[in-house]
Design an enzyme around this catalytic site. Structure first.
Site, PDB file in Angstrom:
ATOM      1  N   ARG A  47       0.868  -1.192   0.000  1.00  7.67           N
ATOM      2  CA  ARG A  47       0.000   0.000   0.000  1.00  7.67           C
ATOM      3  C   ARG A  47       0.901   1.237   0.000  1.00  7.67           C
ATOM      4  O   ARG A  47       2.113   1.140   0.108  1.00  7.67           O
ATOM      5  CB  ARG A  47      -1.005   0.006   1.168  1.00  7.67           C
ATOM      6  CG  ARG A  47      -0.621  -0.605   2.463  1.00  7.67           C
ATOM      7  CD  ARG A  47       0.496   0.072   3.211  1.00  7.67           C
ATOM      8  NE  ARG A  47       0.269   1.489   3.393  1.00  7.67           N
ATOM      9  CZ  ARG A  47       1.210   2.364   3.647  1.00  7.67           C
ATOM     10  NH1 ARG A  47       2.480   1.999   3.755  1.00  7.67           N
ATOM     11  NH2 ARG A  47       0.949   3.650   3.786  1.00  7.67           N
ATOM     12  N   GLY A  48       0.249   2.414  -0.106  1.00  8.83           N
ATOM     13  CA  GLY A  48       1.010   3.653  -0.252  1.00  8.83           C
ATOM     14  C   GLY A  48       1.064   3.985  -1.743  1.00  8.83           C
ATOM     15  O   GLY A  48       1.403   3.114  -2.562  1.00  8.83           O
ATOM     16  N   ALA A  49       0.710   5.233  -2.079  1.00 11.38           N
ATOM     17  CA  ALA A  49       0.510   5.599  -3.487  1.00 11.38           C
ATOM     18  C   ALA A  49       1.670   5.213  -4.423  1.00 11.38           C
ATOM     19  O   ALA A  49       1.452   4.492  -5.413  1.00 11.38           O
ATOM     20  CB  ALA A  49       0.185   7.085  -3.579  1.00 11.38           C
ATOM     21  N   ARG A  92      -7.589  -0.067  -6.438  1.00 11.80           N
ATOM     22  CA  ARG A  92      -7.809   1.037  -5.488  1.00 11.80           C
ATOM     23  C   ARG A  92      -7.949   2.332  -6.300  1.00 11.80           C
ATOM     24  O   ARG A  92      -7.099   2.626  -7.139  1.00 11.80           O
ATOM     25  CB  ARG A  92      -6.656   1.128  -4.478  1.00 11.80           C
ATOM     26  CG  ARG A  92      -6.510  -0.148  -3.643  1.00 11.80           C
ATOM     27  CD  ARG A  92      -5.601   0.060  -2.449  1.00 11.80           C
ATOM     28  NE  ARG A  92      -6.203   0.919  -1.441  1.00 11.80           N
ATOM     29  CZ  ARG A  92      -5.530   1.432  -0.420  1.00 11.80           C
ATOM     30  NH1 ARG A  92      -4.237   1.218  -0.291  1.00 11.80           N
ATOM     31  NH2 ARG A  92      -6.132   2.179   0.475  1.00 11.80           N
ATOM     32  N   ASP A 239      -2.046  11.002  -1.860  1.00 15.98           N
ATOM     33  CA  ASP A 239      -2.465  10.000  -2.841  1.00 15.98           C
ATOM     34  C   ASP A 239      -2.831  10.624  -4.173  1.00 15.98           C
ATOM     35  O   ASP A 239      -2.773   9.974  -5.215  1.00 15.98           O
ATOM     36  CB  ASP A 239      -3.645   9.181  -2.296  1.00 15.98           C
ATOM     37  CG  ASP A 239      -3.126   8.179  -1.293  1.00 15.98           C
ATOM     38  OD1 ASP A 239      -2.879   8.575  -0.145  1.00 15.98           O
ATOM     39  OD2 ASP A 239      -2.907   7.013  -1.669  1.00 15.98           O
ATOM     40  N   ASN A 249      -5.436  12.431   0.951  1.00 16.80           N
ATOM     41  CA  ASN A 249      -4.494  11.580   1.696  1.00 16.80           C
ATOM     42  C   ASN A 249      -5.296  10.794   2.723  1.00 16.80           C
ATOM     43  O   ASN A 249      -6.523  10.974   2.859  1.00 16.80           O
ATOM     44  CB  ASN A 249      -3.401  12.439   2.354  1.00 16.80           C
ATOM     45  CG  ASN A 249      -2.251  11.589   2.894  1.00 16.80           C
ATOM     46  OD1 ASN A 249      -1.724  10.723   2.200  1.00 16.80           O
ATOM     47  ND2 ASN A 249      -1.889  11.785   4.142  1.00 16.80           N
ATOM     48  N   LYS A 250      -4.616   9.947   3.461  1.00 17.54           N
ATOM     49  CA  LYS A 250      -5.250   9.059   4.429  1.00 17.54           C
ATOM     50  C   LYS A 250      -6.275   9.779   5.294  1.00 17.54           C
ATOM     51  O   LYS A 250      -6.044  10.890   5.762  1.00 17.54           O
ATOM     52  CB  LYS A 250      -4.146   8.447   5.307  1.00 17.54           C
ATOM     53  CG  LYS A 250      -4.587   7.476   6.374  1.00 17.54           C
ATOM     54  CD  LYS A 250      -5.487   6.382   5.898  1.00 17.54           C
ATOM     55  CE  LYS A 250      -4.961   5.600   4.726  1.00 17.54           C
ATOM     56  NZ  LYS A 250      -5.994   4.753   4.071  1.00 17.54           N
TER      57      LYS A 250
HETATM   58  O1  MRU Z   1      -4.423   3.281   2.388  1.00 16.36           O
HETATM   59  P1  MRU Z   1      -2.959   3.488   2.232  1.00 16.36           P
HETATM   60  O2  MRU Z   1      -2.153   2.914   3.337  1.00 16.36           O
HETATM   61  O3  MRU Z   1      -2.464   3.051   0.873  1.00 16.36           O
HETATM   62  O4  MRU Z   1      -2.793   5.055   2.306  1.00 16.36           O
HETATM   63  C1  MRU Z   1      -1.517   5.594   2.239  1.00 16.36           C
HETATM   64  C2  MRU Z   1      -1.492   7.071   2.387  1.00 16.36           C
HETATM   65  O5  MRU Z   1      -2.492   7.723   2.565  1.00 16.36           O
HETATM   66  C3  MRU Z   1      -0.159   7.723   2.214  1.00 16.36           C
HETATM   67  O6  MRU Z   1      -0.065   8.857   3.008  1.00 16.36           O
HETATM   68  C4  MRU Z   1       0.021   8.128   0.746  1.00 16.36           C
HETATM   69  O7  MRU Z   1      -0.239   7.041  -0.093  1.00 16.36           O
HETATM   70  C5  MRU Z   1       1.362   8.634   0.475  1.00 16.36           C
HETATM   71  S1  MRU Z   1       2.575   7.377   0.602  1.00 16.36           S
HETATM   72  C6  MRU Z   1       4.073   7.976   0.193  1.00 16.36           C
END
Ligand code: MRU
Length: 349
Positions: A47-49, A92, A239, A249-250
């Site tokens: 996970r993470g963009a 996603r 994201d 973002n999250k």
């Molecule tokens: O749901 P996730 O864990 O994929 O969400 C991640 C985030 O919101 C991060 O802050 C974002 O992707 C940036 S990661 C460098």
């Protein structure tokens, strides 16, 4: 300590560290098909963009390699790859890096001729380049961003925007890492980030591994800390960043930005230019992923309320650009007005 990356390309498979098991268990999965990669993204094992974008690119390579056994011509290969692209794209919806990486891979598919071995080799090179460029971008972002971090700063971060969320080094956590490497004696407030606990499970794990001082807090402590002048700045990842500078973002990022503004604390966003989506004019146009309410009704699989309790579980929120002090990218720091700055930064090569 070796450089941390959430995935490793093995030539005919992709090895991924299972982020749902961290930090209690360091477990790996091996993806051999595009479907395996799509499942890993959907279930948030990765996970993470930026990381999602990178592994999706390798998913396309796997699709091409596995297709070779059953297809006869370039035309069939093209159909197979477009099917894989669709499967990966449907995992996603919010992180634009996923679509950005898949578009880069599609360009390779359309550019290549009829030689299938050459196509596969070009796809592989492109996926490797996407991952390598991501680490390079994060290191540059770290260098730019560290200039905004004062000596002995108390920094609050949300979710995990670290090495685990990218190909390596991290975005928001990369900036913190860079400040630490420069010898600034920073301390990080790591919030839990319910419901998936990326802060508690992943950011804390990364910081501990690197010896960067931090303290874990539950999500609802941020306001009290800010009021007590125990936070000097907030830094988060993104994201998707819309043309006007609104940031998805999250979930919970928006609340932190409002709190930060109320207390006069700078709120920074660190993200590579692959996270900027000029086709979304504002944050209202960014699709927000809704996840299963079970993630709220449970903690790490343990039930905390009966299964029939209604739960609302948006994975992301949008922070309006007015609350953002600056956006840190690998090409430099953008200050308001963001509309112009974002457009200009994408013109730099
Ligand atoms: O749901 P996730 O864990 O994929 O969400 C991640 C985030 O919101 C991060 O802050 C974002 O992707 C940036 S990661 C460098």
């Amino acid at each position: 300590m070796p450089h941390l990356s959430p995935f490793e390309w093995l030539g005919d498979a992709l090895r991924i560290i299972d982020q749902t098991a961290l930090p209690l268990e360091e477990r790996y999965i091996v993806c051999r098909t595009a479907e395996d990669v799509a499942d890993a993204i959907k279930s948030m094992k990765v996970r993470g963009a930026p990381a999602i974008g990178c592994v999706a690119a390798f998913g396309m390579v796997l699709a091409a390699k596995t297709a070779l056994a059953k297809i006869r011509c370039r035309h069939e290969m093209f159909d197979e790859l477009m099917r894989a692209k669709e499967t990966l794209a449907s995992t996603r919806p919010t992180a634009v890096n996923l679509f950005w990486a898949l578009d880069r891979m599609t360009k390779v598919v359309t550019r290549c001729g009829t030689n299938l071995d050459e196509l596969i080799s070009e796809l592989e090179s492109e996926a490797i380049a996407i991952a390598r460029e991501d680490v390079e971008a994060n290191m540059r972002m770290g260098m730019y961003g560290a200039s905004l971090i004062p000596e002995r700063a108390n920094i609050l971060t949300h979710c995990n925007a670290g090495a685990l969320a990218t190909a390596g080094y991290g975005t928001a956590l990369g900036v913190i890492r860079a400040a630490h490497e420069q010898g600034k004696k920073v301390h990080v407030w790591v919030d839990e980030t319910r419901p998936f606990l990326q802060g508690a499970r992943l950011t804390a794990w990364e910081l501990q591994r690197d010896g960067i001082p931090f303290t874990l807090i539950s999500d609802n402590v941020a306001g009290m800390l800010m009021r007590s002048k125990m936070v000097d700045l907030v830094i988060v990842g993104a994201d998707r960043i819309a043309a006007n500078g609104d940031v998805a973002n999250k979930i919970g990022t928006y609340s932190l930005a409002v709190l930060a503004r109320h207390h006069g604390i700078p709120f920074y966003v660190a993200a590579p230019t692959s996270t900027i989506d000029l086709s979304c004019h504002s944050g209202d146009e960014i699709p927000i992923e809704q996840r299963d309410g079970e993630e709220v009704r449970t903690i790490l699989g343990a039930r905390i309320v009966p299964a029939d309790v209604p739960a609302f579980n948006p994975a992301f929120d949008v922070t309006p650009h007015e609350l953002v002090e600056a956006i840190i990218t690998e090409r430099g720091i953008i200050k308001p007005p963001f509309e112009e700055g974002l457009k200009n930064i994408l013109l730099i090569q």
